[in-house]
Design an enzyme around this catalytic site. Structure first.
Site, mmCIF file in Angstrom:
data_model
loop_
_atom_site.group_PDB
_atom_site.id
_atom_site.type_symbol
_atom_site.label_atom_id
_atom_site.label_comp_id
_atom_site.label_asym_id
_atom_site.label_seq_id
_atom_site.Cartn_x
_atom_site.Cartn_y
_atom_site.Cartn_z
ATOM 1 C CB SER A 1 -1.033 -0.046 0.810
ATOM 2 O OG SER A 1 -0.375 0.218 2.263
ATOM 3 C CG HIS B 1 7.069 -0.811 3.660
ATOM 4 N ND1 HIS B 1 6.742 -0.780 2.147
ATOM 5 C CD2 HIS B 1 6.090 -1.757 3.885
ATOM 6 C CE1 HIS B 1 5.697 -1.138 1.758
ATOM 7 N NE2 HIS B 1 4.622 -1.712 2.586
#
Length: 125
Positions: free
Chosen positions: A106, A111
């Protein structure tokens, strides 16, 4: 090859990248560890007792882009994840990278989710 040897142009940084803003200190986050190449901070919706996000300081959209552009930086992200897990979860952890919206990504700054602190089950989807 060292970081200084990388000649590829970095990806343009979107002006609204949340994780770039966290790295720059423009958006608050609970930082748990940093080094010269990556930052680790607590997830705002934790899925386990330890749920930390590790992001490179440089902007890369997803894990494949990061691996292609700077494999050593990917290694630095994994090393920081390992350090966080060693400090907070006895060194036992799951490291998950979502790549693309259908995979659950999202925020489009690569990450790794460092998850641990309990016996983890397996829920792939």
């Amino acid at each position: 090859m060292t970081h200084d040897d990388v000649t590829a142009e970095p990806a343009p940084v979107p002006s609204d990248c949340l994780f770039c803003k966290i790295v720059a200190g423009e958006v608050p986050a609970e930082i748990v560890a940093t080094d010269e190449r990556a930052v680790a901070f607590r997830d705002i919706a934790p899925q386990a007792p330890m749920h930390v996000l590790v992001v490179p300081r440089d902007h890369h959209g997803d894990i494949a882009q990061l691996a292609a552009a700077d494999p050593e930086l990917l290694g630095a992200v994994v090393a920081l994840a390992d350090r966080v897990a060693g400090e907070q979860a006895d060194g036992q952890f799951r490291l998950v990278f979502n790549s693309g919206p259908h995979a659950g990504q999202s925020v489009f700054h690569v990450h790794g989710h460092v998850i641990g602190g309990k016996q983890l089950g397996w829920t792939p989807a």
